[in-house]
Each structure stands twice: as structure tokens, then as C-alpha cells.
Design an enzyme around this catalytic site. Structure first.
Site, mmCIF file in Angstrom:
data_model
loop_
_atom_site.group_PDB
_atom_site.id
_atom_site.type_symbol
_atom_site.label_atom_id
_atom_site.label_comp_id
_atom_site.label_asym_id
_atom_site.label_seq_id
_atom_site.Cartn_x
_atom_site.Cartn_y
_atom_site.Cartn_z
ATOM 1 N N GLY A 349 6.318 -14.806 -7.855
ATOM 2 C CA GLY A 349 5.279 -15.231 -7.277
ATOM 3 C C GLY A 349 4.669 -14.718 -6.063
ATOM 4 N N GLU A 372 -8.010 14.045 -5.898
ATOM 5 C CA GLU A 372 -7.650 15.353 -5.592
ATOM 6 C C GLU A 372 -7.034 15.836 -7.197
ATOM 7 O OE1 GLU A 372 -5.368 17.215 -2.389
ATOM 8 O OE2 GLU A 372 -6.045 15.626 -0.889
#
Length: 388
Positions: A349, A372
């Protein structure tokens, strides 16, 4: 015999004294100066100007620029090493250094005239950020479907249109922009221009609100009758496609470096966490299931690093590296996403909160498979070479 061979053919990860010096200096700088500001910059979606100034002072914004122009005078591999080290702490800082060195500076070094080098490389080494402006709303993977128009007017060109998704748009003072001088000529009409931020009619438009690398600005550029001297044509008129393609081939190695740095940063945080977090009376890092996941991530990162380093070494040696660069970017971006995701799992968590840095590594990792040249475009490049 073995010692002779090892001296002649060192391991890809063996660093020279200069490379090791850069790595250590960048590591110390990233940990002491960048790390304390990472979350603040991410939340503000703004890069600290003081950090940019320090990047220049350390010589990290002009790594391959010759000393005669005020640069560091190092090689391409050193630039890759620096991007990796910075990205272990913040991929946003990694990418501003990456675009500066592997795209803008490389393009000027290869295609610039002596006058252009004297003026613009000196600026890029001293205090000016560069940006690489190829993408448009309708030209992403189809990189040459450009609508930014350049019309010759005497000794000048007049640019009209817009660019999109431009990294470092807000920080840059110099832009390498690609426009078409003849839409009917297709890619043979593409021409590269050096545009300064204060050219009349040029402006930086909307800044994108992004998932990751949020401190790095991604903007649109607007051109309204921007007059650019013919002396600012980079390379030859109509040959800009060659400049774009070949520069991006080098840039992809830089993105690979960003991704392996990011993945290593996420793993380093996670190794520390699993050594401290206890469940069932002992650190969770002592459980075999966790150990196996750590081992798998370390192996994947090492493999990606070897691919990135190999591509960079080939480039410096003047050897062909097109396929190796595509493979390095493809694999390292996949590894970064997998590693960052697993690191969140191992944090439980806590990994889903901003209390720990792995959630940012996870957000930042996604861009690696997009900019890219997307992962699919890298696969297409690799497949084309295989079938020749």
C-alpha cells in the site's frame, strides 16, 4: 593470454578514469542537490532554475562540445552515463540533459557550419538550454508529415505553423526546428532550422499536464511569420529528414540510458525498503518470493544496461549502431515499466502513495515506450534490418 585479452577488450561496464569521475560527480550532485527537490518539482511541474544552472556549471549541458567552444570535450558514452546517473534520482532532470546532448548538440556537431558551431555550441555550453522540435499534431510516428511551412524570402525563410510535444520548450533558448520548404516534395522538402527564442513571431504555447516527468516542460511552439536567416539552415535545404533520422538514432540511446537509470533508482529504493519493512516477525526481504523478484529485476536492468552501453560504445567507435540503438530503447523502456511496477507491488500500500518515491518512478517510466520513436516503431526498424 587472458590478461592481454581483458586489457584489449574490457567489459562494456568497465569505465575509464574520466567516465568514473563523471559518474561519481553526477551521483554526488544528484543525491545532495536534486533528490531533496524531486517531489516539489514534480508537484509544481516546474524545474528548479538553480538546478539547471548547476547542470551548466558542472559541464553536464555541454558534454561532447569541444573545449574550444567552452564544452567539456568528452564523448557520447559519457553523456549516456550522465543521463543514467541523473535518472536514478529524477528522470525529468535526466531528459533535459539528454535532449541537450544527444539531440541538439549532436546535430550541431555533425551538420553545423563553423559559424553556427561558434555561436550556438558556445551558448549551449554556457547557459542556454536547447530543444529539438520535430513533432506536430499530425506527425508523430509519421515524423515527416509536417505542416510547419518554410517559405524563402530573399536571404531569409519565413516559418508559419506549430509544433507539439516539445521537451524543454519552456526552458530552451535555442530550438532545432524541422519544417517543409515544399509540401509536394514529401520528405525531400524537410529542412532543419536553428530558431532563437527571441525571434519575432516565435512563441511558446500550451504546456502539457503530464502523467510523468512532470518537472520537464512539454510544450507547443507557435510560428507566426518567423523570419529565420538562411545562415540558420542546419545542414542542406531539403536534407532535414537525414538530420532528423540520424540524430534520433543517437537520441534513442540516451532514452535507453534514462530508462535504465530510472529502473535502477526504483530498485535501489525497493532493496532498502524490503530490508526495513517487517511482516511475520522478520524483514520481507528475507522471504524467498521477494528475493527472487529482486534478482529478476537486477538481471533485467543489467541486460538493458549492457544493450545501452554497447550501442553507445559502437556510436563512439564509428561503427553502425542503428539496430542496437532501437533494441536498447525498446528493451530498456520495457524493463523500466516492469521494474517500476514490481517495486510498487513490493512496497504494498505504501507504494501507491507519494510517501515513497516508487510511484513517481512508475509514472515516469511510461514515457520511455512513447517518445523518440514508440516501441512499435523500434520493432519496425529492427524487423526491416532483419529482412534485408
Amino acid at each position: 593470454m587472458s590478461s592481454v585479452l581483458s586489457d584489449t577488450h574490457p567489459a562494456l561496464t568497465t569505465l575509464s578514469e574520466q567516465e568514473r569521475m563523471f559518474q561519481e560527480a553526477v551521483h554526488d550532485f544528484a543525491v545532495s542537490e536534486i533528490a531533496p527537490k524531486v517531489m516539489e518539482m514534480d508537484e509544481a511541474q516546474t524545474m528548479d532554475p538553480g538546478i539547471i544552472q548547476q547542470l551548466f556549471e558542472l559541464g553536464l549541458m555541454g558534454i561532447e562540445i569541444p573545449e574550444s567552444y567552452g564544452g567539456t570535450g568528452a564523448d557520447f558514452f559519457t553523456a549516456v552515463l550522465v543521463v543514467e546517473e541523473l535518472s536514478k534520482v529524477d528522470a525529468s532532470i535526466g531528459v533535459i540533459v539528454d535532449v541537450q546532448n544527444t539531440l541538439c548538440i549532436n546535430a550541431l556537431l555533425r551538420w553545423g557550419t563553423e559559424e553556427q558551431k561558434e555561436k550556438y555550441l558556445s551558448m549551449l555550453a554556457a547557459d542556454t538550454v536547447g530543444a529539438y522540435a520535430l513533432s506536430e499534431a499530425g506527425s508523430g510516428s509519421d515524423a515527416f508529415a509536417l505542416t510547419l511551412r518554410a517559405t524563402q524570402d530573399g536571404d531569409d525563410f519565413i516559418l508559419n505553423g506549430q509544433k507539439l510535444w516539445i521537451t524543454s520548450g519552456n526552458e530552451a533558448g535555442i530550438f532545432i526546428c524541422f519544417a517543409t520548404v515544399d509540401p509536394d516534395a514529401g520528405y525531400r522538402g524537410i529542412t532543419a532550422f536553428i530558431v532563437e527564442k527571441d525571434f519575432e513571431g516565435f512563441s511558446v504555447g500550451k504546456k502539457e499536464d503530464k502523467l510523468g516527468i512532470r518537472a520537464s516542460s512539454t510544450t507547443e511552439l507557435l510560428f507566426e511569420n518567423v523570419r529565420v536567416p538562411a545562415a540558420n539552415v542546419l545542414g542542406e535545404v531539403g536534407k532535414g529528414y537525414k538530420t532528423a533520422i540520424e540524430t534520433l538514432n543517437e537520441g534513442r540511446i540516451g532514452i535507453g540510458a534514462q530508462m535504465i537509470g530510472l529502473a535502477q533508482g526504483a530498485l535501489d529504493c525497493t532493496v532498502k525498503y524490503v530490508g526495513e519493512r517487517e511482516q511475520f516477525g522478520r524483514p520481507i526481504g528475507s522471504f524467498q518470493g521477494v528475493q527472487f523478484q529482486l534478482a529478476e529485476m537486477a538481471t533485467q536492468i543489467h541486460a538493458a544496461r549492457l544493450m545501452v552501453y554497447n550501442a553507445a560504445r559502437l556510436k563512439d567507435a564509428g561503427e553502425p549502431f542503428l539496430v542496437e540503438a532501437a533494441m536498447a530503447k525498446l528493451f530498456s523502456s520495457e524493463v523500466a515499466q516492469k521494474v517500476a511496477s514490481t517495486c510498487i507491488d513490493l512496497h504494498g500500500g505504501y507504494g501507491f502513495t507519494k510517501e515513497y518515491p516508487v510511484e513517481k518512478f512508475y509514472r515516469d517510466a511510461k514515457i520511455g515506450s512513447i517518445y523518440e520513436g514508440t516501441s512499435n516503431m523500434q520493432k519496425q526498424t529492427i524487423a526491416k534490418i532483419l529482412q534485408k
